[in-house]
Enzyme design. Structure first.
Site, short mmCIF file in Angstrom:
data_model
loop_
_atom_site.label_atom_id
_atom_site.label_comp_id
_atom_site.label_asym_id
_atom_site.label_seq_id
_atom_site.Cartn_x
_atom_site.Cartn_y
_atom_site.Cartn_z
N HIS A 55 0.83 -1.22 0.00
CA HIS A 55 0.00 0.00 0.00
C HIS A 55 0.86 1.26 0.00
CE1 HIS A 55 -3.85 -2.12 0.54
NE2 HIS A 55 -3.16 -2.96 1.29
N ASN A 127 -10.25 -2.72 2.54
CA ASN A 127 -9.99 -2.68 1.11
C ASN A 127 -11.28 -2.35 0.36
OD1 ASN A 127 -7.19 -3.36 0.99
ND2 ASN A 127 -7.69 -5.50 1.34
N TYR A 337 0.57 -3.91 11.94
CA TYR A 337 0.44 -2.54 11.44
C TYR A 337 1.10 -1.54 12.38
CZ TYR A 337 -2.25 -3.60 7.33
OH TYR A 337 -2.62 -4.04 6.09
#
Ligand code: NDP
Length: 481
Positions: A55, A127, A337
Site C-alpha cells: 500500500h 480494502n 500494522y
C-alpha cells in the site's frame, strides 16, 4: 504584496543570502563552516522515509462521518450515537506498486479510515473488496512476496503470482473480484469500501455481536477495462490523485453510505462457513445490510507528506463498544500494522498531528526518540502507575465483555472443512454475460507468460467453481494466442 516572512535556519537565525555558498574566493572551494549549505544538503538526504512495504502509493482526504440511524442496541461506541458527527481521514491505495507506481493499475485498493472519536481513534483498515487472498497470517508475507519484484530479475512475476494462487485455492474469491470489472475502478470515489474482517460490537448491557462494515459508494461504480486503464496511464500516472484532490478542491465531496452486517454472537457456531474467515463474505440474504450513516470527504490535506504519507492506520485502534474477533488475519494485523509504523515513522508516530487523537490522551510511555510532548500522565510528578500524585487512572466502566472463545492450542489446517469454491461461484453467477466475458479476458491476460503446468493447476480450480468459468478462461486464452 505583503512583505514575506524572514527566512531562517531551523534554529531560527535569520538568513542573509540563500543564493551563494560561502567560499574562499569567488572560484571556491566552499568552507566547512557554511552551516546553511550543510543543513540544506543534510535535510535533502533525509527527505525520504521507508515507503510502506504494501500500500505504498496512496491518495487521501479528510471528512466527516455522520450517524443517521440508531444502532445503540448493538454498540455503546460514542462514534455510533445517532446524530454524532466525527472528523475522519481516508487513505486509498494500491497494494503492490511502489510509491511512484501508476494509479490506474489492476490491483486491490486499500480503503483505510481513521475516525477521531471522542473516546479515541478508531481505525478501520480495509480494502475495496470484502475478502482477501489468504485466511492465515502465516501465509501473508509469502503472498506479498509473489506480488512484489522477483529477487533476480527485479520484475513483477506473473509466474509467482499464479503459482501461489493455484496452490492456495482460498485466494480464488479475491482473484475473481480482482479480475472482474471492480479490479480497476476509475477513481477512488467510484468504489465501495469494506472493513473486510469480522469485528465485534458490544453494547451497554455487555452483549457482543459480530459485525462487518460496508461503505457503499454514492457516486456509483465506474471501472476501466485494461485497455482504458493503459490509455489513462499513457496520459497520466497520477489519475487518482488528480481525481480525488481535484474533485474536493472543486467542491465535489464524495460520499459513501455506511452500513453494517450484524451476527448474533452464538450464530458463529451455526454458519456453514467460518464467519471469521477473511476469504468469505456473509451473504446479504442471511445478514442484511443495516444503515448507519454517511461518510463524506470534504477537505484536502495541506501537506501530502505530513498528513497522508505520515498517516498511520492500524486495526489495533479500536474504541469502547468495538472489539476484535477470532479472525486470525485481524489478530496478526493488530500486531503488524502498529509495528510497521514504529519502524516507518518512529516510536511516537501516534503523536504526529495527523495521527494524534482529538480527545484527551493520558499514558505513561516515557521518553524515546523524538518525544516532543514530554509526559502525558495528567500530573507533573506522576511518571508511574499506580500513584498518589493524581496521575491518570484506569476506568473499569469501559471494560469489554469477555470474548467467549476456547479451544486446544494447535496448528489447525485452515483448509479443512472449507468450501473455497461456493462464494466465487455465487459472484460468477451474479455477473451478466458482458461482465463474465471481461472476467475471463482479464484472467487470461494476467496468465500470459505463466508456465503451462501452473496455468493448468489454476484452471482445475476454476473448473471447480464452475465449468463455464474454467472454459471461459480457456477460450479467452485461445483468443490471445
Ligand atoms: P447479493 O446479490 O446480495 O450481493 C452481491 C454483492 O456483490 C453486492 O454487494 C454487490 O455490490 C457486489 N458485487 C457486484 N459485482 C461485484 C464484483 N464484480 N466484485 C465484487 N463485488 C461485486 O449476494 P450475496 O450477499 O449472497 O453475495 C454473493 C456474492 O457477492 C458473494 O459470494 C461475494 O462474492 C459477492 N459480494 C458479497 C458481499 C457481501 O457482503 N455479502 C459484498 C461484496 C460482494 P454493490 O451492491 O455495491 O453493487
Amino acid at each position: 504584496m505583503a512583505t514575506p516572512p524572514r527566512m531562517t535556519t531551523t534554529a531560527g537565525a535569520p538568513i542573509a543570502d540563500n543564493q551563494n555558498s560561502q567560499t574562499a574566493g569567488p572560484r571556491g572551494p566552499v568552507l566547512l563552516q557554511d552551516y546553511q549549505l550543510i543543513e540544506k544538503l543534510a535535510h535533502q538526504n533525509r527527505e525520504r522515509i521507508p515507503e510502506r512495504v504494501v500500500h505504498a502509493k496512496g491518495w487521501g482526504a479528510f471528512g466527516t462521518l455522520t450517524v443517521t440511524h440508531d444502532i445503540s442496541k448493538y454498540t455503546r461506541a460514542a462514534v455510533f450515537k445517532k446524530g454524532t458527527k466525527t472528523d475522519m481521514l481516508a487513505r486509498f491505495s494500491t497494494v503492490a506498486g511502489e510509491l511512484g507506481a501508476a494509479d490506474h493499475e489492476r490491483d486491490v485498493r486499500g480503503f483505510a479510515l481513521k475516525f477521531y472519536t471522542s473516546e479515541g481513534n478508531w481505525d478501520l483498515v480495509g480494502n475495496n473488496t470484502p475478502v482477501f487472498f489468504v485466511r492465515d497470517p502465516l501465509k501473508f508475507p509469502d503472498f506479498i512476496h509473489t506480488q512484489k519484484r522477483h529477487p533476480r530479475t527485479n520484475l513483477r512475476s506473473p509466474n509467482a503470482m499464479w503459482d501461489f494462487w493455484s496452490l492456495s485455492p482460498e485466494a480464488l474469491h479475491q482473484v475473481t473480484i480482482l479480475m472482474s470489472d471492480r479490479g480497476l475502478p476509475q477513481t477512488p470515489m467510484q468504489m465501495n469500501g469494506y472493513g473486510s474482517h469480522t469485528y465485534s460490537f458490544w453494547n451497554d448491557d455487555g452483549e457482543r455481536f459480530w459485525v462487518k462494515f460496508h461503505f457503499k459508494t454514492l457516486q456509483g461504480h465506474a471501472h476501466f477495462t485494461n485497455e482504458e486503464g493503459n490509455a489513462k496511464i499513457g496520459q497520466t500516472r497520477e489519475g487518482y490523485q488528480e481525481a480525488l484532490f481535484g474533485g474536493i478542491e472543486a467542491g465535489n465531496f464524495p460520499k459513501w453510505r455506511v452500513c453494517v452486517q450484524i451476527m448474533p454472537e452464538m450464530d458463529a457456531e451455526k454458519t456453514e462457513y467460518n464467519p471469521f474467515d477473511l476469504t468469505k463474505v456473509w451473504p446479504h440474504g442471511d445478514y442484511p445490510l443495516i444503515d448507519v450513516g454517511v461518510m463524506e470527504l470534504n477537505r484536502n490535506a495541506d501537506n501530502y507528506f505530513a498528513e497522508i504519507e505520515q498517516a498511520a492506520f492500524s486495526p489495533s485502534n479500536i474504541v469502547p463498544g468495538i472489539g476484535y474477533s477470532p479472525d486470525k488475519m485481524l489478530q496478526a494485523r493488530v500486531f503488524s500494522y502498529a509495528d510497521a509504523h514504529r519502524y516507518r515513522l518512529g516510536t511516537h508516530y501516534e503523536a504526529l498531528p495527523v495521527n494524534a487523537p482529538k480527545c484527551p490522551v493520558h499514558h505513561y510511555h516515557k521518553d524515546g526518540s523524538m518525544n516532543f510532548f514530554g509526559q502525558k500522565t495528567g500530573a507533573g510528578d506522576a511518571y508511574y502507575e499506580p500513584n498518589s500524585m493524581g496521575g491518570a487512572a484506569e476506568d473499569p466502566s469501559v471494560a469489554e465483555p469477555p470474548l467467549r472463545i476456547s479451544g486446544d492450542a494447535a496448528r489447525y489446517n485452515h483448509r479443512d472443512g472449507n468450501d473455497d469454491y461456493k462464494q466465487p461461484r455465487a459472484l460468477h453467477d451474479l455477473m451478466d454475460e458482458g461482465q463474465r466475458a471481461r472476467l475471463y479476458a482479464n484472467t487470461a491476460a494476467a496468465m500470459q507468460g505463466v508456465d503451462e503446468a501452473i496455468v493448468n493447476r489454476a484452471l482445475g480450480h476454476y473448473d471447480k467453481i464452475s465449468q463455464a468459468y474454467g472454459d471461459g478462461i480457456r477460450a479467452a486464452r485461445a483468443a490471445l494466442k
